[in-house]
Design an enzyme around this catalytic site. Structure first.
Site, PDB file in Angstrom:
ATOM      1  N   GLU A  56      74.876  21.828 -27.503  1.00 54.71           N
ATOM      2  CA  GLU A  56      74.733  23.123 -28.299  1.00 54.71           C
ATOM      3  C   GLU A  56      74.890  22.626 -29.868  1.00 54.71           C
ATOM      4  O   GLU A  56      75.884  21.531 -30.234  1.00 54.71           O
ATOM      5  CB  GLU A  56      76.062  24.235 -28.012  1.00 54.71           C
ATOM      6  N   CYS A 112      76.976  22.535 -37.457  1.00 53.43           N
ATOM      7  CA  CYS A 112      78.215  22.008 -36.576  1.00 53.43           C
ATOM      8  C   CYS A 112      77.430  21.137 -35.568  1.00 53.43           C
ATOM      9  O   CYS A 112      76.410  21.780 -34.558  1.00 53.43           O
ATOM     10  CB  CYS A 112      78.773  23.066 -36.015  1.00 53.43           C
ATOM     11  N   CYS A 149      84.702  27.518 -32.873  1.00 59.80           N
ATOM     12  CA  CYS A 149      85.205  26.065 -32.320  1.00 59.80           C
ATOM     13  C   CYS A 149      85.722  26.083 -31.148  1.00 59.80           C
ATOM     14  O   CYS A 149      86.341  27.364 -30.706  1.00 59.80           O
ATOM     15  CB  CYS A 149      86.401  25.796 -33.339  1.00 59.80           C
ATOM     16  N   CYS A 165      90.253  23.713 -24.994  1.00 57.13           N
ATOM     17  CA  CYS A 165      89.013  23.681 -25.586  1.00 57.13           C
ATOM     18  C   CYS A 165      87.940  23.828 -24.317  1.00 57.13           C
ATOM     19  O   CYS A 165      87.957  22.988 -23.404  1.00 57.13           O
ATOM     20  CB  CYS A 165      88.690  22.276 -26.321  1.00 57.13           C
ATOM     21  N   CYS A 178      90.973  18.250 -23.885  1.00 55.24           N
ATOM     22  CA  CYS A 178      92.217  19.089 -24.877  1.00 55.24           C
ATOM     23  C   CYS A 178      92.284  20.460 -23.939  1.00 55.24           C
ATOM     24  O   CYS A 178      91.139  20.970 -23.430  1.00 55.24           O
ATOM     25  CB  CYS A 178      91.941  19.383 -26.354  1.00 55.24           C
ATOM     26  N   CYS A 237      82.982  16.277 -23.103  1.00 54.15           N
ATOM     27  CA  CYS A 237      83.866  15.265 -23.958  1.00 54.15           C
ATOM     28  C   CYS A 237      84.960  14.721 -23.117  1.00 54.15           C
ATOM     29  O   CYS A 237      85.299  15.389 -22.189  1.00 54.15           O
ATOM     30  CB  CYS A 237      84.555  16.137 -25.130  1.00 54.15           C
TER      31      CYS A 237
END
Ligand code: SAH
Length: 350
Positions: free
Chosen positions: A94, A107, A341, A121, A118, A114
């Site tokens: 994305e 962005c 975010c 996230c 976290c 990833c």
């Protein structure tokens, strides 16, 4: 065959010059090509250049100009656009463009998924599938720019680049570095060095390379708490690279005049939003030429945290400002389309 070809978008200006020279071709063609593809961001095959037939033939035979495919896109009321892009192997990423004073910030994603894992996230829940290639990072920019050109003509100005999409950019250092070199190149997009920001969870080996190899590019550190125990709960990589070590290292980085270190502070209700939390942040970042960017937690399906009330967020901001620390509360643009975010997850949002 396409897969044997080198992607044009993987090459820096110097790489391209070297390819041309080592094939007995005039390296001056690099300027024409960089202007065509990066300054004017053309996506047509290379037939219209003012180039010799020999060079055209060489380009067609050796380079691919393949770009990610826009599978779908979402527009929110505030004009933020989230693109779901499909890569040549079928993986999806994305990219988000966010309007800001008649210009756009893009962005960019740096990985499919990833590894940082976290706890707050959405992307992290995917795990790391693979690193993106430089051409896939550059491709996000070109595709978004062309979308703007088609759908919002006369607005196609992308002036800021932030590596705050999916992935940990410093964990995919080589590809991200090369993409930055291409973005900065004066023959092409010529993005100013202070217009690029790399955000990291605190991946120290990458940070060390960033300092040595990419001076001038802005750094944003995801801080989220000054308290080790709390930070570890949020960002597991802190166990391997503790905040004290990361901050001690940041302290040694010479900053250009007027350059700030951005500390992103994700605010979670009743977790890291008290006056004591703000005091602790002020204590540890105060002498690092900081800007604290407060990001109210963005919920996603299944998330366990809550966003604090605006009163609490503003009180936290005021507390930092009492210490003369510039603190900005980041708007939650793109919320309605899960483009804010930490809401990016190319497996689950579509
Ligand atoms: N891996 C990099 C960049 C990607 S995330 C990093 O950790 O910095 C970009 C920013 O969004 C980071 O500050 C990240 O902590 C924040 N973020 C992630 N999930 C979020 C969520 N659910 N709500 C608000 N911010 C989030």
């Amino acid at each position: 065959m396409t897969d044997k070809k080198i992607s044009f978008y993987d090459l820096t200006f110097e790489d391209l010059q070297n390819y041309l020279t080592s094939n007995g071709l005039n390296p001056v063609a690099s300027s024409i090509l960089f202007t065509h593809y990066y300054k004017f961001k053309k996506i047509d095959p290379c037939t219209h250049h003012n180039l010799s037939p020999k060079i055209k033939k060489y380009l067609f035979e050796n380079f691919s100009f393949h770009l990610p495919r826009v599978k779908t896109f979402f527009e929110s009321d505030d004009k933020t656009v989230k693109f779901l892009l499909e890569l040549s192997d079928g993986e999806q990423i994305e990219t988000v463009i966010i309007p800001f004073q008649n210009k756009y910030t893009i962005c960019l994603s740096s990985q499919v998924g990833c590894r940082m894992n976290c706890s707050f996230c959405f992307t992290g829940t995917q795990g790391l599938k693979r690193h993106l290639k430089t051409s896939e990072i550059i491709g996000q920019f070109i595709v978004a720019w062309n979308w703007l050109n088609d759908f919002r003509p006369n607005e196609e100005q992308i002036k800021n680049i932030v590596f705050m999409g999916q992935g940990e950019p410093l964990h995919n250092f080589d590809a991200v570095k090369k993409a930055c070199q291409i973005f900065l190149d004066q023959h092409g997009t010529s993005i100013g060095i202070q217009k690029i920001t790399i955000s990291t969870a605190g991946y120290l080996p990458g940070l060390q390379r960033w300092n040595n190899e990419m001076p001038g590019v802005n750094l944003a550190l995801s801080l989220h708490s000054a308290d080790s125990n709390k930070r570890r709960e949020l960002i597991p990589i802190d166990k391997k690279y503790p905040l004290e070590e990361v901050l001690a290292y940041i302290k040694t980085i010479p900053l250009a005049r007027k350059q700030y270190v951005i500390f992103e502070y994700l605010m979670i209700d009743n977790f890291n939003d008290s006056t004591e939390d703000a005091n602790a942040v002020a204590n540890i970042v105060g002498n690092l030429h900081p800007i604290v960017n407060i990001i109210p937690f963005n919920p996603f399906p299944g998330s366990k945290y809550q966003r604090p009330t605006m009163d609490k967020i503003l009180a936290f901001q005021q507390e930092l400002m009492n210490f003369k620390i510039p603190a900005i509360v980041r708007g939650t643009k793109g919320d309605s389309i899960l483009a804010a975010c930490g809401q990016l997850n190319s497996e689950k949002t579509f």
